[in-house]
Scaffold this active site. Structure first.
Site, PDB file in Angstrom:
ATOM      1  N   ARG A 115      25.185 -39.071 136.433  1.00 22.35           N
ATOM      2  CA  ARG A 115      26.614 -39.069 136.401  1.00 22.35           C
ATOM      3  C   ARG A 115      27.121 -38.433 135.118  1.00 22.35           C
ATOM      4  NH1 ARG A 115      25.439 -44.374 138.259  1.00 22.35           N
ATOM      5  NH2 ARG A 115      25.823 -44.688 140.286  1.00 22.35           N
TER       6      ARG A 115
ATOM      7  N   LYS B 158      34.790 -25.153 133.905  1.00 23.86           N
ATOM      8  CA  LYS B 158      34.473 -24.861 135.461  1.00 23.86           C
ATOM      9  C   LYS B 158      33.026 -24.659 135.613  1.00 23.86           C
ATOM     10  CE  LYS B 158      38.730 -22.431 136.876  1.00 23.86           C
ATOM     11  NZ  LYS B 158      39.182 -21.367 137.528  1.00 23.86           N
TER      12      LYS B 158
ATOM     13  N   GLU C 180      37.123  -8.192 131.593  1.00 23.05           N
ATOM     14  CA  GLU C 180      37.800  -9.483 131.227  1.00 23.05           C
ATOM     15  C   GLU C 180      38.486  -9.408 130.025  1.00 23.05           C
ATOM     16  OE1 GLU C 180      38.334 -11.931 133.550  1.00 23.05           O
ATOM     17  OE2 GLU C 180      36.232 -11.727 135.028  1.00 23.05           O
TER      18      GLU C 180
ATOM     19  N   LYS D  22      41.872 -18.301 126.027  1.00 19.72           N
ATOM     20  CA  LYS D  22      41.286 -19.277 127.025  1.00 19.72           C
ATOM     21  C   LYS D  22      41.416 -20.587 126.688  1.00 19.72           C
ATOM     22  CE  LYS D  22      38.361 -19.630 130.823  1.00 19.72           C
ATOM     23  NZ  LYS D  22      37.080 -19.481 131.671  1.00 19.72           N
TER      24      LYS D  22
ATOM     25  N   GLU E 204      43.880 -26.002 136.281  1.00 18.57           N
ATOM     26  CA  GLU E 204      44.234 -24.808 136.937  1.00 18.57           C
ATOM     27  C   GLU E 204      45.406 -25.283 138.089  1.00 18.57           C
ATOM     28  OE1 GLU E 204      41.550 -21.658 138.193  1.00 18.57           O
ATOM     29  OE2 GLU E 204      42.899 -20.919 139.289  1.00 18.57           O
TER      30      GLU E 204
ATOM     31  N   ARG F  69      46.896 -21.627 134.029  1.00 15.35           N
ATOM     32  CA  ARG F  69      45.527 -21.133 134.067  1.00 15.35           C
ATOM     33  C   ARG F  69      45.376 -20.258 134.882  1.00 15.35           C
ATOM     34  NH1 ARG F  69      39.873 -24.427 133.171  1.00 15.35           N
ATOM     35  NH2 ARG F  69      38.349 -22.649 133.130  1.00 15.35           N
TER      36      ARG F  69
ATOM     37  N   ASN G 241      43.706 -15.294 136.386  1.00 13.80           N
ATOM     38  CA  ASN G 241      43.349 -14.592 137.619  1.00 13.80           C
ATOM     39  C   ASN G 241      43.969 -13.198 138.166  1.00 13.80           C
ATOM     40  OD1 ASN G 241      41.651 -16.705 138.410  1.00 13.80           O
ATOM     41  ND2 ASN G 241      43.343 -17.954 139.317  1.00 13.80           N
TER      42      ASN G 241
ATOM     43  N   HIS H 206      41.961 -10.504 140.234  1.00 11.80           N
ATOM     44  CA  HIS H 206      40.719 -11.376 140.842  1.00 11.80           C
ATOM     45  C   HIS H 206      41.031 -11.658 142.243  1.00 11.80           C
ATOM     46  CE1 HIS H 206      39.421 -12.123 136.798  1.00 11.80           C
ATOM     47  NE2 HIS H 206      38.454 -12.910 137.236  1.00 11.80           N
TER      48      HIS H 206
ATOM     49  N   HIS I 113      37.879 -10.231 144.139  1.00 14.39           N
ATOM     50  CA  HIS I 113      37.064 -11.016 145.119  1.00 14.39           C
ATOM     51  C   HIS I 113      37.030 -10.296 146.292  1.00 14.39           C
ATOM     52  CE1 HIS I 113      38.018 -14.851 142.489  1.00 14.39           C
ATOM     53  NE2 HIS I 113      37.047 -14.047 142.082  1.00 14.39           N
TER      54      HIS I 113
ATOM     55  N   HIS J 284      31.206  -8.397 139.289  1.00 17.38           N
ATOM     56  CA  HIS J 284      32.463  -8.905 139.206  1.00 17.38           C
ATOM     57  C   HIS J 284      33.570  -8.322 138.289  1.00 17.38           C
ATOM     58  CE1 HIS J 284      35.396 -12.365 138.965  1.00 17.38           C
ATOM     59  NE2 HIS J 284      35.361 -12.112 137.739  1.00 17.38           N
TER      60      HIS J 284
HETATM   61  P1  NAD Z   1      24.611 -13.113 135.002  1.00 12.11           P
HETATM   62  O1  NAD Z   1      24.651 -14.409 134.482  1.00 12.11           O
HETATM   63  O2  NAD Z   1      23.905 -12.852 136.279  1.00 12.11           O
HETATM   64  O3  NAD Z   1      23.841 -11.973 133.893  1.00 12.11           O
HETATM   65  C1  NAD Z   1      23.898 -10.729 134.104  1.00 12.11           C
HETATM   66  C2  NAD Z   1      22.446 -10.121 133.997  1.00 12.11           C
HETATM   67  O4  NAD Z   1      22.231  -9.756 132.507  1.00 12.11           O
HETATM   68  C3  NAD Z   1      21.498 -10.885 134.435  1.00 12.11           C
HETATM   69  O5  NAD Z   1      20.677  -9.925 135.048  1.00 12.11           O
HETATM   70  C4  NAD Z   1      20.846 -11.478 133.289  1.00 12.11           C
HETATM   71  O6  NAD Z   1      19.662 -12.032 133.309  1.00 12.11           O
HETATM   72  C5  NAD Z   1      20.952 -10.553 132.143  1.00 12.11           C
HETATM   73  N1  NAD Z   1      21.372 -10.984 131.047  1.00 12.11           N
HETATM   74  C6  NAD Z   1      21.944 -12.008 130.203  1.00 12.11           C
HETATM   75  N2  NAD Z   1      22.027 -11.939 129.135  1.00 12.11           N
HETATM   76  C7  NAD Z   1      21.239 -10.878 128.736  1.00 12.11           C
HETATM   77  C8  NAD Z   1      21.061 -10.259 127.264  1.00 12.11           C
HETATM   78  N3  NAD Z   1      21.452 -10.643 126.299  1.00 12.11           N
HETATM   79  N4  NAD Z   1      20.354  -9.167 127.347  1.00 12.11           N
HETATM   80  C9  NAD Z   1      19.713  -8.702 128.676  1.00 12.11           C
HETATM   81  N5  NAD Z   1      20.268  -9.280 129.729  1.00 12.11           N
HETATM   82  C10 NAD Z   1      20.714 -10.232 129.786  1.00 12.11           C
HETATM   83  O7  NAD Z   1      26.095 -12.446 134.936  1.00 12.11           O
HETATM   84  P2  NAD Z   1      27.352 -12.883 134.269  1.00 12.11           P
HETATM   85  O8  NAD Z   1      28.238 -11.716 134.355  1.00 12.11           O
HETATM   86  O9  NAD Z   1      27.234 -13.259 133.068  1.00 12.11           O
HETATM   87  O10 NAD Z   1      28.103 -14.315 135.037  1.00 12.11           O
HETATM   88  C11 NAD Z   1      28.409 -14.067 136.143  1.00 12.11           C
HETATM   89  C12 NAD Z   1      28.603 -15.316 136.927  1.00 12.11           C
HETATM   90  O11 NAD Z   1      29.525 -16.283 136.183  1.00 12.11           O
HETATM   91  C13 NAD Z   1      29.098 -15.636 138.201  1.00 12.11           C
HETATM   92  O12 NAD Z   1      28.386 -16.407 139.016  1.00 12.11           O
HETATM   93  C14 NAD Z   1      30.497 -16.149 138.201  1.00 12.11           C
HETATM   94  O13 NAD Z   1      31.188 -16.770 139.315  1.00 12.11           O
HETATM   95  C15 NAD Z   1      30.662 -16.779 136.872  1.00 12.11           C
HETATM   96  N6  NAD Z   1      31.698 -17.075 136.235  1.00 12.11           N
HETATM   97  C16 NAD Z   1      31.947 -18.518 136.042  1.00 12.11           C
HETATM   98  C17 NAD Z   1      33.188 -18.511 135.290  1.00 12.11           C
HETATM   99  C18 NAD Z   1      33.728 -19.875 134.897  1.00 12.11           C
HETATM  100  O14 NAD Z   1      34.863 -20.075 134.527  1.00 12.11           O
HETATM  101  N7  NAD Z   1      32.746 -20.915 135.179  1.00 12.11           N
HETATM  102  C19 NAD Z   1      33.948 -17.422 134.914  1.00 12.11           C
HETATM  103  C20 NAD Z   1      33.622 -16.374 135.232  1.00 12.11           C
HETATM  104  C21 NAD Z   1      32.683 -15.973 135.968  1.00 12.11           C
HETATM  105 MG    MG Z   2      36.444 -13.366 136.229  1.00  9.56          MG
END
Ligand code: NAD
Ligand code: MG
Length: 357
Positions: free
Chosen positions: A120, A142, A184, A226, A236, A240, A244, A247, A251, A264
């Site tokens: 929990r 999130k 972003e 942020k 949101e 917030r 987007n 986005h 998307h 993304h």
């Molecule tokens: P990711 O976590 O897939 O990382 C991208 C790539 O970089 C991966 O291959 C990872 O292994 C590699 N990597 C990470 N750090 C590294 C480093 N320092 N050196 C070399 N390689 C490295 O992608 P991301 O873009 O970080 O995140 C995307 C995810 O985030 C999606 O699932 C998306 O839905 C989520 N997201 C969440 C929120 C939120 O508010 N929670 C907001 C935006 C995106």
């Molecule tokens: Mg985004």
């Protein structure tokens, strides 16, 4: 060393974001931020060989375990949610455990969701290692996993105990991932802060060369924006939503191309240009600002055009499915000038057709 600290103000769930170069080595910092004695570091197979040993040595005064995920968005799943929970149970982790998410947004989202659910709710600390995670996903609480029927469809709001951003980790990030994170960053400028936007133009060569001081400044400003938005609208219901920008179109591009084909951030970049074009055609955004948006996005090696193959109907189909659709009206964000955006909810398919040409 340039170290900055910002607070996300959410009453009893307030937490610090600490930004600086070399923080993965800062033992005193982690010992101040983590409450319990027992820590599980969760990372993936790409990040582990780069940074796990370093963080393990920093956390050596804790009772320490680590867990590795395969690398990829497809592992942000219920299957790996269960695997991580099983690992915690098998290792007799109690409610005093702290999970540390070392990696990009995929690791952060999954770990955050496990932290929200395991017994929990337990503490977790975000240690984001991609630019996208450092300026966006690690802040705001999130968390989610994907379902075969939709991305991020199962999740919770769960704020971390702290966010520790070591800008040094960006030195190993592939250039394409860095650029995607910049989408972003540029978004924060377009939506909230024209002078920040101008600094992204002026300091472009320093930023892309990973100059330490510039990176800390940029990441800090994004986290500040942020943090303010999240403090004002945690779940949101209002402001917030402005985050987007780009986005809804983005998307649609990601989904239509198949996840992972466009990153993304790349899809968001093209989406922001589409939103800006809608605004310009309506006369809400000046031609100069529109052109500056396009040029700056392009200068950071990001796409400014939709995929050739995608037609208006493809966008409409996905936009209707988007979580941001309210009462079946297509609702999205447009810039009215650089530094200011508004919600628009009367876009017609004909207008979109015109813009996409
Ligand atoms: P990711 O976590 O897939 O990382 C991208 C790539 O970089 C991966 O291959 C990872 O292994 C590699 N990597 C990470 N750090 C590294 C480093 N320092 N050196 C070399 N390689 C490295 O992608 P991301 O873009 O970080 O995140 C995307 C995810 O985030 C999606 O699932 C998306 O839905 C989520 N997201 C969440 C929120 C939120 O508010 N929670 C907001 C935006 C995106
Ligand atoms: Mg985004």
């Amino acid at each position: 060393m340039h170290v900055s600290e910002i607070e996300v103000s959410l009453d009893t769930r307030s937490y610090p974001i600490v930004i600086g170069q070399g923080l993965l080595k800062d033992q005193a910092l982690f010992e101040r931020l983590i409450r319990g004695k027992k820590v599980v570091i969760v990372t993936n197979e790409t990040v582990a060989p780069l940074y796990l040993a370093e963080l393990e040595s920093t956390l050596s005064n804790f009772d320490l375990l680590s867990f590795q995920l395969p690398d990829g968005e497809q592992y942000k799943s219920l299957e790996y949610f269960e695997k991580l929970n099983s690992f915690l149970l098998e290792n007799n982790c109690g409610r005093d455990i702290t999970l540390v998410a070392l990696g990009g947004g995929v690791v952060g989202d999954l770990v955050g969701f496990v932290a929200a659910c395991y017994q929990r709710g337990v503490d977790f600390v975000q240690v984001p290692t991609t630019l996208l995670a450092q300026v966006d996903s690690s802040v705001g609480g999130k968390t989610a996993v994907n379902h075969p029927l939709g991305k991020n469809m199962i999740g919770a709001f769960k704020q971390p105990q702290a966010v520790v951003i070591d800008t040094q980790t960006l030195s190993t990030l592939p250039a394409r991932e860095f650029a995607a994170g910049m989408a972003e960053v540029l978004k924060y400028g377009i939506v909230f802060d024209r002078s920040f936007w101008q600094s992204l133009i002026d300091d472009k060569s320093l930023i892309t060369a990973l100059d330490e001081k510039s990176l800390v400044t940029v990441i800090k400003r994004c986290c500040q924006i942020k943090a303010e938005i999240v403090a004002a609208d945690e779940t949101e219901k209002g402001a917030r939503a402005l985050l987007n920008l780009g986005h809804t179109f983005g998307h649609a591009i990601e989904a239509e191309q198949g996840y992972g084909v466009w990153l993304h951030g790349e899809a968001v970049a093209a989406g922001m240009v589409i939103a800006a074009k809608v605004a310009e055609l309506r006369g809400y955004l000046s031609e100069d600002d529109y052109q500056e948006i396009v040029n700056t996005i392009a200068s950071y090696d990001l796409p400014t055009k939709k995929p050739e193959s995608m037609q208006t109907a493809d966008f409409v189909k996905h936009m209707k499915r988007d979580k941001k659709v309210q009462n079946s009206v297509m609702r999205f964000i447009i810039p009215t000038e650089i530094g200011h955006c508004e919600i628009m909810d009367d876009l017609t398919a004909q207008e979109l057709e015109l813009v996409l040409k």
